[in-house]
Scaffold this motif. Structure first.
Motif, PDB file in Angstrom:
ATOM      1  N   VAL A  47      -6.018  99.849  24.820  1.00 51.81           N
ATOM      2  CA  VAL A  47      -5.756 101.271  24.576  1.00 51.81           C
ATOM      3  C   VAL A  47      -4.624 101.831  25.436  1.00 51.81           C
ATOM      4  CG1 VAL A  47      -6.753 103.596  24.639  1.00 51.81           C
ATOM      5  CG2 VAL A  47      -8.113 101.674  23.766  1.00 51.81           C
ATOM      6  N   PHE A  48      -4.576 101.459  26.691  1.00 46.54           N
ATOM      7  CA  PHE A  48      -3.590 102.067  27.599  1.00 46.54           C
ATOM      8  C   PHE A  48      -2.426 101.124  27.947  1.00 46.54           C
ATOM      9  CE2 PHE A  48      -7.759 103.999  28.785  1.00 46.54           C
ATOM     10  CZ  PHE A  48      -7.515 105.262  28.262  1.00 46.54           C
ATOM     11  N   LYS A  49      -2.345  99.974  27.272  1.00 42.84           N
ATOM     12  CA  LYS A  49      -1.354  98.975  27.655  1.00 42.84           C
ATOM     13  C   LYS A  49      -0.332  98.712  26.549  1.00 42.84           C
ATOM     14  CE  LYS A  49      -3.181  98.131  31.681  1.00 42.84           C
ATOM     15  NZ  LYS A  49      -2.461  98.501  32.928  1.00 42.84           N
ATOM     16  N   SER A  65      -7.403 110.124  13.283  1.00 48.58           N
ATOM     17  CA  SER A  65      -7.169 110.425  11.868  1.00 48.58           C
ATOM     18  C   SER A  65      -7.726 109.325  10.962  1.00 48.58           C
ATOM     19  CB  SER A  65      -5.675 110.621  11.606  1.00 48.58           C
ATOM     20  OG  SER A  65      -4.945 109.449  11.912  1.00 48.58           O
ATOM     21  N   THR A  66      -7.687 108.074  11.419  1.00 51.78           N
ATOM     22  CA  THR A  66      -8.236 106.981  10.610  1.00 51.78           C
ATOM     23  C   THR A  66      -9.741 107.077  10.510  1.00 51.78           C
ATOM     24  OG1 THR A  66      -6.408 105.522  11.261  1.00 51.78           O
ATOM     25  CG2 THR A  66      -8.376 104.471  10.360  1.00 51.78           C
ATOM     26  N   ILE A  67     -10.407 107.315  11.624  1.00 54.87           N
ATOM     27  CA  ILE A  67     -11.877 107.352  11.633  1.00 54.87           C
ATOM     28  C   ILE A  67     -12.404 108.609  10.951  1.00 54.87           C
ATOM     29  CG2 ILE A  67     -13.911 107.460  13.120  1.00 54.87           C
ATOM     30  CD1 ILE A  67     -12.288 105.767  15.147  1.00 54.87           C
ATOM     31  N   SER A  89      -3.698 117.854  27.994  1.00 56.01           N
ATOM     32  CA  SER A  89      -3.231 117.883  26.603  1.00 56.01           C
ATOM     33  C   SER A  89      -3.923 116.824  25.750  1.00 56.01           C
ATOM     34  CB  SER A  89      -1.709 117.692  26.539  1.00 56.01           C
ATOM     35  OG  SER A  89      -1.339 116.397  26.972  1.00 56.01           O
ATOM     36  N   PHE A  90      -4.477 115.764  26.371  1.00 58.76           N
ATOM     37  CA  PHE A  90      -5.162 114.764  25.548  1.00 58.76           C
ATOM     38  C   PHE A  90      -6.387 115.368  24.876  1.00 58.76           C
ATOM     39  CE2 PHE A  90      -8.227 113.952  29.015  1.00 58.76           C
ATOM     40  CZ  PHE A  90      -9.360 113.533  28.328  1.00 58.76           C
ATOM     41  N   THR A 108      -0.400 109.713  22.767  1.00 60.30           N
ATOM     42  CA  THR A 108      -0.601 110.698  21.700  1.00 60.30           C
ATOM     43  C   THR A 108      -0.575 110.026  20.336  1.00 60.30           C
ATOM     44  OG1 THR A 108       0.416 112.421  23.072  1.00 60.30           O
ATOM     45  CG2 THR A 108       0.281 112.844  20.707  1.00 60.30           C
ATOM     46  N   ASN A 109       0.353 109.104  20.131  1.00 56.84           N
ATOM     47  CA  ASN A 109       0.416 108.372  18.860  1.00 56.84           C
ATOM     48  C   ASN A 109      -0.862 107.573  18.624  1.00 56.84           C
ATOM     49  OD1 ASN A 109       2.996 109.271  18.215  1.00 56.84           O
ATOM     50  ND2 ASN A 109       4.017 107.546  19.222  1.00 56.84           N
ATOM     51  N   ARG A 110      -1.352 106.932  19.668  1.00 55.75           N
ATOM     52  CA  ARG A 110      -2.558 106.110  19.520  1.00 55.75           C
ATOM     53  C   ARG A 110      -3.784 106.978  19.269  1.00 55.75           C
ATOM     54  NH1 ARG A 110      -1.695 100.986  23.778  1.00 55.75           N
ATOM     55  NH2 ARG A 110       0.357 100.415  22.934  1.00 55.75           N
ATOM     56  N   LEU A 111      -3.867 108.110  19.955  1.00 60.20           N
ATOM     57  CA  LEU A 111      -4.972 109.030  19.689  1.00 60.20           C
ATOM     58  C   LEU A 111      -4.941 109.520  18.244  1.00 60.20           C
ATOM     59  CD1 LEU A 111      -5.137 111.273  22.902  1.00 60.20           C
ATOM     60  CD2 LEU A 111      -6.899 109.698  22.089  1.00 60.20           C
ATOM     61  N   LYS A 112      -3.774 109.885  17.782  1.00 56.81           N
ATOM     62  CA  LYS A 112      -3.649 110.395  16.409  1.00 56.81           C
ATOM     63  C   LYS A 112      -4.065 109.348  15.396  1.00 56.81           C
ATOM     64  CE  LYS A 112      -0.527 112.794  13.254  1.00 56.81           C
ATOM     65  NZ  LYS A 112       0.822 113.384  13.076  1.00 56.81           N
TER      66      LYS A 112
END
Length: 371
Positions: free
Chosen positions: A116-118, A139-141, A177-178, A131-135
């Motif tokens: 996740v963070f690497k 959004s997928t789930i 912001s996360f 931010t891209n990974r969170l989105k």
């Protein structure tokens, strides 16, 4: 038969019917006009491996939370791979029995996948990539279950005990912001779903005020948040009813719903001065810390029943503010408190015993409504 005798017999029959009704009533039926009654279920139950457990779940509860199987490490184990097998089965069980599902949880610092963070090279990602990974994750789930899962624990346990932000990798990379982004992405994907912040020790004043700060910050920026989930991992004596009531009133005053999301009550001595649900904490076992290895004395059963009763009397009083109460496990044998914070202990935290029979505490909870 004279009229007086008829009246006596009628009263006996009526009383008998009332008694039978109280004994056969379910939690979901008893509280149907107040709030949802939920339970967290494990993988075996999601797969419906034990019919007796499934019958108890579906007869007593009307809301489901996956204990583990919707956490990041299970749903999104690799950057380009999602695994919805277990969450789909959870939905099948819920839909077949008209049960509300809580998506637990979208963003949490624990039980994560290692990627996740690497970066691919092993370096720590920057905020733009986070931010891209969170989105993508959210959004997928949320998109897969749009219109089906109507409530999400969007962010879980983002606060430290003093009410400041927990210094998790999410916060170290993205700052507060996360949290804002997580709620935005969830709302953008399913505008109709309810969105919650969930945490433990939210009755404690410092942490309570931190959660209220999160709610107010999101609302000030026009970001949707619908509820605060209070993980109710409590004991026979703490927190006090007065502290719980104050928290209910203060959360409700911000305009959000209040949920008690992980209710269980330990009857065992605590090795801490203050309770916690930080799963990384462990202590050594001892006879002092495990006083009831075989069974629970009747006197303590009564204490537990009284504690549950006073809590639910309070919940009933504030049912206009509370939307759900979820027990963290079906019966005592499945309670995580048997192993936390000390492995190998025997605890008795829930309303059903290890044989899946209702305890004094179950009847005490039902009685708060009957009264």
């Amino acid at each position: 038969m004279n009229k007086f005798l008829i009246l006596i017999l009628s009263a006996i029959v009526f009383a008998g019917n009332q008694s039978t009704q109280a004994q056969t009533n379910s939690l979901k039926e008893a509280f149907k006009d107040k709030f949802l009654m939920g339970v967290a279920i494990n993988r075996s139950q999601i797969n419906q491996a034990n019919k007796e457990e499934i019958d108890l779940i579906t007869s007593q509860f009307n809301a489901l939370t996956a204990e583990n199987d919707m956490k990041w490490m299970y749903l999104h184990p690799k950057q380009d791979e999602f695994n919805f097998e277990q969450s789909d089965k959870l939905m099948e069980l819920a839909e077949a029995n008209d049960m509300f599902v809580v998506g637990h949880t979208l963003v949490w610092h624990s039980q994560l996948a290692p990627w996740v963070f690497k970066t691919a090279e092993g370096d720590t990602i920057d905020n733009a990539e986070l931010t891209n990974r969170l989105k993508n994750h959210i959004s997928t789930i949320v998109g897969r279950y749009k219109g089906k899962i109507k409530g999400w624990d969007v962010v879980n346990e983002a606060l430290a005990e003093d009410g400041s932000y927990r210094k998790s990798p999410f916060f170290k990379i993205g700052g507060e912001s996360f949290i804002e982004n997580a709620f935005r992405f969830a709302h953008d994907t399913d505008p109709e779903a309810e969105l919650y912040y969930n945490d433990y020790n939210l009755i404690n004043a410092d942490k309570r005020d931190g959660a209220i700060r999160i709610v107010k910050n999101l609302k000030s920026k026009g970001i949707k948040i619908d509820g605060v989930g209070v993980q109710a991992h409590w004991s026979l004596n703490e927190p006090s009813i007065e502290e719980i009531e104050t928290a209910i009133e203060m959360y409700a005053a911000t305009g959000v719903k209040v949920m008690f999301t992980e209710l269980d009550i330990s009857v065992l001595p605590s090795p801490w001065e203050k309770s916690t649900a930080d799963i990384s904490t462990r202590f050594e076992n001892s006879p002092t810390m495990n006083p009831y290895p075989e069974s629970l004395p009747d006197s303590v059963q009564t204490q537990l029943a009284n504690r549950y009763a006073e809590i639910f009397e309070l919940f009933n009083k504030h049912s206009d503010k509370i939307s759900r109460v979820t027990f963290w496990g079906l019966h005592d044998g499945l309670s995580w408190k048997n192993n936390f914070p000390i492995r190998g202990r025997t605890d008795y935290t829930l309303l059903f015993n290890r044989e899946m029979k209702p305890k004094k505490a179950y009847h005490a909870v039902i009685q708060t409504v009957e009264d």
